[in-house]
Design a protein around this motif. Structure first.
Motif, PDB file in Angstrom:
ATOM      1  N   TRP A  62       0.831  -1.205   0.000  1.00  0.00           N
ATOM      2  CA  TRP A  62       0.000   0.000   0.000  1.00  0.00           C
ATOM      3  C   TRP A  62       0.866   1.255   0.000  1.00  0.00           C
ATOM      4  O   TRP A  62       0.586   2.215  -0.729  1.00  0.00           O
ATOM      5  CB  TRP A  62      -0.946   0.018   1.197  1.00  0.00           C
ATOM      6  CG  TRP A  62      -2.149  -0.855   1.058  1.00  0.00           C
ATOM      7  CD1 TRP A  62      -2.453  -1.949   1.817  1.00  0.00           C
ATOM      8  CD2 TRP A  62      -3.215  -0.720   0.113  1.00  0.00           C
ATOM      9  NE1 TRP A  62      -3.644  -2.500   1.388  1.00  0.00           N
ATOM     10  CE2 TRP A  62      -4.136  -1.758   0.351  1.00  0.00           C
ATOM     11  CE3 TRP A  62      -3.481   0.189  -0.913  1.00  0.00           C
ATOM     12  CZ2 TRP A  62      -5.295  -1.927  -0.394  1.00  0.00           C
ATOM     13  CZ3 TRP A  62      -4.637   0.027  -1.660  1.00  0.00           C
ATOM     14  CH2 TRP A  62      -5.529  -1.016  -1.401  1.00  0.00           C
ATOM     15  N   LEU A  63       1.932   1.244   0.809  1.00  0.00           N
ATOM     16  CA  LEU A  63       2.832   2.392   0.873  1.00  0.00           C
ATOM     17  C   LEU A  63       3.510   2.630  -0.480  1.00  0.00           C
ATOM     18  O   LEU A  63       3.544   3.751  -0.988  1.00  0.00           O
ATOM     19  CB  LEU A  63       3.885   2.185   1.966  1.00  0.00           C
ATOM     20  CG  LEU A  63       4.942   3.291   2.086  1.00  0.00           C
ATOM     21  CD1 LEU A  63       4.299   4.606   2.496  1.00  0.00           C
ATOM     22  CD2 LEU A  63       6.027   2.878   3.070  1.00  0.00           C
ATOM     23  N   GLY A  64       4.044   1.565  -1.057  1.00  0.00           N
ATOM     24  CA  GLY A  64       4.703   1.683  -2.359  1.00  0.00           C
ATOM     25  C   GLY A  64       3.747   2.147  -3.452  1.00  0.00           C
ATOM     26  O   GLY A  64       4.104   2.984  -4.290  1.00  0.00           O
ATOM     27  N   MET A  65       2.527   1.611  -3.430  1.00  0.00           N
ATOM     28  CA  MET A  65       1.541   2.014  -4.424  1.00  0.00           C
ATOM     29  C   MET A  65       1.159   3.486  -4.248  1.00  0.00           C
ATOM     30  O   MET A  65       0.971   4.208  -5.234  1.00  0.00           O
ATOM     31  CB  MET A  65       0.293   1.141  -4.317  1.00  0.00           C
ATOM     32  CG  MET A  65       0.503  -0.265  -4.828  1.00  0.00           C
ATOM     33  SD  MET A  65      -0.847  -1.388  -4.372  1.00  0.00           S
ATOM     34  CE  MET A  65      -2.303  -0.444  -4.738  1.00  0.00           C
ATOM     35  N   GLY A  66       1.057   3.933  -3.001  1.00  0.00           N
ATOM     36  CA  GLY A  66       0.736   5.340  -2.746  1.00  0.00           C
ATOM     37  C   GLY A  66       1.828   6.267  -3.246  1.00  0.00           C
ATOM     38  O   GLY A  66       1.551   7.282  -3.902  1.00  0.00           O
ATOM     39  N   LEU A  67       3.087   5.906  -2.966  1.00  0.00           N
ATOM     40  CA  LEU A  67       4.206   6.713  -3.453  1.00  0.00           C
ATOM     41  C   LEU A  67       4.262   6.712  -4.974  1.00  0.00           C
ATOM     42  O   LEU A  67       4.526   7.748  -5.601  1.00  0.00           O
ATOM     43  CB  LEU A  67       5.524   6.204  -2.863  1.00  0.00           C
ATOM     44  CG  LEU A  67       5.704   6.393  -1.361  1.00  0.00           C
ATOM     45  CD1 LEU A  67       6.980   5.700  -0.881  1.00  0.00           C
ATOM     46  CD2 LEU A  67       5.720   7.863  -1.009  1.00  0.00           C
ATOM     47  N   GLY A  68       4.000   5.552  -5.565  1.00  0.00           N
ATOM     48  CA  GLY A  68       3.976   5.465  -7.025  1.00  0.00           C
ATOM     49  C   GLY A  68       2.870   6.312  -7.630  1.00  0.00           C
ATOM     50  O   GLY A  68       3.057   6.958  -8.666  1.00  0.00           O
ATOM     51  N   ALA A  69       1.701   6.330  -6.985  1.00  0.00           N
ATOM     52  CA  ALA A  69       0.580   7.139  -7.477  1.00  0.00           C
ATOM     53  C   ALA A  69       0.912   8.630  -7.414  1.00  0.00           C
ATOM     54  O   ALA A  69       0.607   9.383  -8.342  1.00  0.00           O
ATOM     55  CB  ALA A  69      -0.681   6.831  -6.677  1.00  0.00           C
TER      56      ALA A  69
END
Length: 194
Positions: A62-69
């Motif tokens: 979730w953290l990685g996806m948020g940063l990627g977004a």
């Protein structure tokens, strides 16, 4: 005749005195399509990670996806500004300069608009400055036809053959398939949760 001189058309006159500066944001169709595709490709991962007991915990995903977004949204927040002095590509202040720096070029520094073939066979265009440096013509903006007309009016360079690299129908087709992928994702997530 010099190929650079053949591109110059001093007679190209468009009244831009009242219309500048003009801001061209990235096309909403492109922004929505790419953000949706990112969500469709990454959305199921944390759910599947929890169900399959993968070594990467869902919280980290979730953290990685948020940063990627956030990074993707920053890259898609490009704006092109044309005024009486020149053209510039900018990003919001919250986008770090090392990530996306933008550029600016004065109209009197523009020597030519040169086409270059991409690896996939498409055409992109570069502003060639008097110092010999190239600046990529932004082609994914909303109002691209108006942008090229204003460039022609300010530089005298013929832009009648300049077309965007990807047509809107291409992004529309990608959006349709992305929405189909989202539907599959919803089924996958429902199965993973159930």
């Amino acid at each position: 005749m010099n190929p650079i001189d053949s591109q110059l058309r001093p007679e190209a006159k468009v009244d831009t005195s009242n219309s500048l500066p003009v801001i061209f944001p990235l096309s909403p169709l492109i922004r929505i399509t790419l953000l949706s595709l990112y969500a469709a490709l990454t959305g199921p991962l944390p759910f599947l990670s929890g169900v399959t007991e993968a070594p990467v915990p869902p919280g980290l995903l979730w953290l990685g996806m948020g940063l990627g977004a956030v990074a993707l949204y920053g890259a898609l927040s490009e704006r092109v500004i044309l005024d009486d002095r020149g053209i510039q590509v900018t990003y919001p202040k919250w986008v770090p300069r090392f990530f996306r720096s933008g550029w600016s070029l004065a109209w009197d520094e523009v020597q030519a608009l040169k086409p270059r073939t991409t690896g996939q066979g498409g055409l992109v265009y570069y502003f060639l400055s008097k110092s010999g440096q190239g600046y990529l013509l932004p082609m994914r903006v909303a109002g691209f036809a108006k942008l090229t007309r204003l460039v022609e009016a300010k530089t005298g360079i013929d832009t009648t053959d300049v077309r965007p690299l990807a047509q809107p129908w291409m992004y529309f087709i990608l959006l349709v398939f992305t929405l189909l992928l989202v539907a599959v994702d919803i089924g996958t997530i429902a199965t993973a949760i159930g």
